[in-house]
Write an enzyme that holds these catalytic residues in place. Structure first.
Site, PDB file in Angstrom:
ATOM      1  N   LYS A 185      45.517 -57.231 110.578  1.00 45.11           N
ATOM      2  CA  LYS A 185      44.515 -56.152 110.463  1.00 45.11           C
ATOM      3  C   LYS A 185      44.700 -55.453 109.120  1.00 45.11           C
ATOM      4  CE  LYS A 185      44.545 -51.872 111.569  1.00 45.11           C
ATOM      5  NZ  LYS A 185      43.887 -51.432 110.321  1.00 45.11           N
ATOM      6  N   GLU A 259      57.920 -51.124 107.283  1.00 38.00           N
ATOM      7  CA  GLU A 259      58.087 -50.877 105.840  1.00 38.00           C
ATOM      8  C   GLU A 259      57.336 -49.596 105.545  1.00 38.00           C
ATOM      9  OE1 GLU A 259      59.993 -52.596 103.956  1.00 38.00           O
ATOM     10  OE2 GLU A 259      60.287 -54.448 105.069  1.00 38.00           O
ATOM     11  N   CYS A 293      55.163 -47.809  97.155  1.00 37.60           N
ATOM     12  CA  CYS A 293      56.194 -47.259  98.040  1.00 37.60           C
ATOM     13  C   CYS A 293      57.544 -47.147  97.360  1.00 37.60           C
ATOM     14  CB  CYS A 293      56.309 -48.129  99.279  1.00 37.60           C
ATOM     15  SG  CYS A 293      56.615 -49.850  98.854  1.00 37.60           S
ATOM     16  N   GLU A 392      56.679 -37.697  99.981  1.00 36.77           N
ATOM     17  CA  GLU A 392      56.029 -38.764  99.212  1.00 36.77           C
ATOM     18  C   GLU A 392      54.607 -38.311  98.856  1.00 36.77           C
ATOM     19  OE1 GLU A 392      54.565 -42.258 101.370  1.00 36.77           O
ATOM     20  OE2 GLU A 392      55.623 -43.506  99.925  1.00 36.77           O
TER      21      GLU A 392
HETATM   22  P1  NAD Z   1      48.807 -45.652 106.927  1.00 36.58           P
HETATM   23  O1  NAD Z   1      50.085 -45.407 107.622  1.00 36.58           O
HETATM   24  O2  NAD Z   1      47.794 -44.584 106.900  1.00 36.58           O
HETATM   25  O3  NAD Z   1      48.072 -46.957 107.526  1.00 36.58           O
HETATM   26  C1  NAD Z   1      48.699 -48.218 107.568  1.00 36.58           C
HETATM   27  C2  NAD Z   1      47.988 -49.113 108.551  1.00 36.58           C
HETATM   28  O4  NAD Z   1      48.170 -48.636 109.888  1.00 36.58           O
HETATM   29  C3  NAD Z   1      46.486 -49.205 108.369  1.00 36.58           C
HETATM   30  O5  NAD Z   1      46.101 -50.573 108.483  1.00 36.58           O
HETATM   31  C4  NAD Z   1      45.936 -48.360 109.516  1.00 36.58           C
HETATM   32  O6  NAD Z   1      44.628 -48.737 109.904  1.00 36.58           O
HETATM   33  C5  NAD Z   1      46.930 -48.658 110.612  1.00 36.58           C
HETATM   34  N1  NAD Z   1      47.044 -47.671 111.711  1.00 36.58           N
HETATM   35  C6  NAD Z   1      46.757 -46.354 111.686  1.00 36.58           C
HETATM   36  N2  NAD Z   1      47.049 -45.793 112.888  1.00 36.58           N
HETATM   37  C7  NAD Z   1      47.548 -46.782 113.674  1.00 36.58           C
HETATM   38  C8  NAD Z   1      48.048 -46.830 115.013  1.00 36.58           C
HETATM   39  N3  NAD Z   1      48.133 -45.747 115.784  1.00 36.58           N
HETATM   40  N4  NAD Z   1      48.495 -48.026 115.484  1.00 36.58           N
HETATM   41  C9  NAD Z   1      48.456 -49.130 114.717  1.00 36.58           C
HETATM   42  N5  NAD Z   1      47.980 -49.147 113.451  1.00 36.58           N
HETATM   43  C10 NAD Z   1      47.538 -47.978 112.932  1.00 36.58           C
HETATM   44  O7  NAD Z   1      49.234 -46.096 105.423  1.00 36.58           O
HETATM   45  P2  NAD Z   1      48.341 -46.275 104.143  1.00 36.58           P
HETATM   46  O8  NAD Z   1      47.728 -44.973 103.773  1.00 36.58           O
HETATM   47  O9  NAD Z   1      47.473 -47.484 104.272  1.00 36.58           O
HETATM   48  O10 NAD Z   1      49.472 -46.660 103.070  1.00 36.58           O
HETATM   49  C11 NAD Z   1      50.269 -45.736 102.398  1.00 36.58           C
HETATM   50  C12 NAD Z   1      51.681 -45.720 102.944  1.00 36.58           C
HETATM   51  O11 NAD Z   1      52.214 -47.040 103.001  1.00 36.58           O
HETATM   52  C13 NAD Z   1      52.648 -44.940 102.065  1.00 36.58           C
HETATM   53  O12 NAD Z   1      53.428 -44.101 102.858  1.00 36.58           O
HETATM   54  C14 NAD Z   1      53.523 -46.013 101.449  1.00 36.58           C
HETATM   55  O13 NAD Z   1      54.813 -45.611 101.082  1.00 36.58           O
HETATM   56  C15 NAD Z   1      53.549 -47.055 102.517  1.00 36.58           C
HETATM   57  N6  NAD Z   1      53.901 -48.355 101.964  1.00 36.58           N
HETATM   58  C16 NAD Z   1      55.143 -48.861 102.228  1.00 36.58           C
HETATM   59  C17 NAD Z   1      55.529 -50.079 101.675  1.00 36.58           C
HETATM   60  C18 NAD Z   1      56.887 -50.671 101.961  1.00 36.58           C
HETATM   61  O14 NAD Z   1      57.048 -51.877 101.795  1.00 36.58           O
HETATM   62  N7  NAD Z   1      57.858 -49.900 102.376  1.00 36.58           N
HETATM   63  C19 NAD Z   1      54.627 -50.781 100.874  1.00 36.58           C
HETATM   64  C20 NAD Z   1      53.369 -50.231 100.627  1.00 36.58           C
HETATM   65  C21 NAD Z   1      53.004 -49.009 101.187  1.00 36.58           C
END
Ligand code: NAD
Length: 492
Positions: A185, A259, A293, A392
């Site tokens: 997804k 992650e 990230c 962050e």
């Molecule tokens: P987010 O947490 O808002 O969303 C991530 C995903 O989760 C999306 O696909 C979203 O639709 C889905 N989602 C939302 N609610 C959910 C639920 N209740 N159950 C299941 N899925 C759900 O993150 P974002 O805004 O897309 O990305 C930014 C974040 O990602 C930052 O905090 C960043 O640090 C992190 N990130 C981490 C890494 C890593 O490898 N550690 C890499 C890239 C980004």
């Protein structure tokens, strides 16, 4: 709306309309134009995808296919993706707002290399079975057996928006290599590149149900993390949603890889090569407009070099051109959305209210009325306990904090809820290596590192940055179960 391409879901080897009537519009963050729309998958759509993946795992050929046949399909997918690289790069610039160099190298180049690497990794020679030699067990007899590595089952793959193809491939490649079946997804803001994975899977002959892609948000995400037919959840995103995913998956005791976010420190000692350290600091602010990230957003510098570093940084930040990411002269593009820019602006105001000083940036750039742009921003006068040092941003904002000696640097580096990455700069590599060993983070670079983007370096965090590892052999292991099969050597 009618000229905007409308996409479909990919379930059980077929492109299909969603059962709902809601759509997500994909917006170019530099122009605010709608460039595509994808169906908002309903609970029913997501369940259909899970059912297909379950059937493909339990009854399909993929998990038990000879490894070299599985690798051959993956190599075909790799080749097709490589052919489509120029189109994927343009798509990435349009939907994420990456500048061209970033799109070419990190957003598309690295994941394609990783995809190929993972396919090659499972070629004959990978240790799928390890014999246990006959071993006498006092009072019981002689035992022997094998340790086998088997696919985990159905894997739900949920990436973040900032590196859509990169993060999806980081999950999909090892899942396929292990023999898992998957439901992917993409993040609602950036689903277009990810859909290309299904197109190449279809063309390469991946059996139906092995890769399903449902576009959508929380409704679909909840199904993927709670449905009892899913064995493993691999999630990349914020720690807030990560905690929800962890809790959602707990009911079914699913294997979980998380992650999450970071606030990674860079430690610059008094004898460091300041110009090189400065390059990393600027990259931490400007790369993908700070939406990475593991970017280094907390610069810890020996007090004796603080003023010199800040002076050089302010001068260099002035040369970072912000604007159209498709223009090769641009060094930094926009944030992904208006909401993300609002969040960054709010945190910047919090920094000022808590007494930190903006020495560069801090507002929207003049002359860019459309697009979600924000200036590269640097704070000084920062205390490690301030909101801006702990939270962050996921935006182009860095902060500088002075330290007196190595012990204080390590204490400050570790005094944070996150532990994703770290960096150490010192003239003596052994001293830097010693400090790196004390930083509680999953990935620490010494004097600029070296292996950070190779497919063999494990990627993942300590503390609230997550659980588990991606990339390379450690990444593959997450999608495998270990089984022992034993028998009595004596009785036959
Ligand atoms: P987010 O947490 O808002 O969303 C991530 C995903 O989760 C999306 O696909 C979203 O639709 C889905 N989602 C939302 N609610 C959910 C639920 N209740 N159950 C299941 N899925 C759900 O993150 P974002 O805004 O897309 O990305 C930014 C974040 O990602 C930052 O905090 C960043 O640090 C992190 N990130 C981490 C890494 C890593 O490898 N550690 C890499 C890239 C980004």
């Amino acid at each position: 709306m009618s000229e905007v391409p409308a996409h479909r879901l990919y379930i059980d080897g077929a492109w299909t309309d969603g059962t709902g009537d809601a759509w997500t519009e994909v917006v170019n963050p530099a122009t605010e134009e709608v460039i595509g729309r994808v169906p908002e998958a309903t609970q029913e759509d997501a369940e259909r995808a899970v059912r297909a993946a379950r059937r493909a795992f339990d009854e399909g050929p993929w998990p038990s296919m000879p490894v070299q046949d599985r690798a051959a399909v993956m190599l075909r997918m790799a080749e097709l993706l490589e052919r489509r690289a120029p189109e994927l790069i343009d798509l990435n610039i349009a939907e994420v707002g990456s500048i061209r160099m970033l799109a070419e190298m990190l957003q598309v180049g690295v994941p394609l290399a990783h995809f190929r690497d993972m396919a090659e990794r499972i070629m004959p020679g990978f240790a799928w079975e390890r014999p246990l030699p006959p071993t006498p067990v006092p009072g019981l007899g002689l035992g022997q057996g094998v340790m086998r590595r088997e696919p985990c089952g159905v894997a739900a793959l949920i990436p973040a928006y900032n590196f859509p193809l990169f993060l999806s491939v980081m999950k999909l490649a090892p899942a396929l290599a292990a023999g898992c079946t998957t439901v992917l997804k993409p993040a609602p803001a950036a689903p277009l590149e990810v859909l290309a994975l299904a197109e190449v899977a279809e063309e390469a002959g991946l059996p139906p149900g092995v890769l399903n892609i449902v576009t959508g948000g929380v409704e679909a995400g909840r199904v993927l993390t709670t449905d009892p037919r899913v064995d493993l959840v691999s999630f990349t995103g914020s720690d807030t949603v990560g905690r929800q995913v962890y809790a959602q998956a707990a009911e079914g005791v699913k294997k979980v890889v998380l992650e999450l976010g970071g606030k990674s420190p860079s430690v610059i000692c008094e004898d460091a090569d300041l110009d090189k350290a400065l390059g990393e600091m600027l990259a931490g602010i400007a790369t993908n407009a700070g939406q990475g990230c593991s970017l280094f957003t907390r610069t810890l510098v020996h007090r004796s070099r603080h003023d010199e570093l800040v002076e050089k940084a302010v001068a260099a930040l002035g040369f970072i051109t912000v604007g159209d990411p498709a223009d090769p002269a641009t060094a930094m593009g926009p944030l992904i959305s208006r909401a993300q820019r609002d969040k960054v602006e709010k945190l910047v105001r919090a920094g000022e209210e808590e007494g930190a000083r903006i020495v560069h940036g801090g507002r929207r750039p003049a002359g860019l009325d459309r697009g979600f742009f924000f200036e590269p921003t640097l704070f000084t006068g920062v205390d490690n306990t301030m909101t801006i040092a702990r939270t962050e941003f996921f935006g182009p904002v860095g902060c500088v904090i002075p330290f007196e000696d190595d012990d204080e640097a390590v204490r400050l580096a570790n005094d944070n809820p996150y532990g994703l990455a770290g960096s150490v700069w010192a003239a003596d590599p052994l001293r830097a290596y010693g400090i790196a060993g004390r930083v509680r983070a999953g990935m620490v670079m010494v004097n600029g590192g070296g292996g950070g983007v190779t497919p063999h370096v494990a990627f993942g965090g300590y503390k609230q940055s997550g659980l588990g590892r991606e990339w390379g052999e450690h990444g593959l292991d997450e999608y495998l179960q270990t089984k022992s099969i034993t028998w009595s050597a004596a009785s036959g």
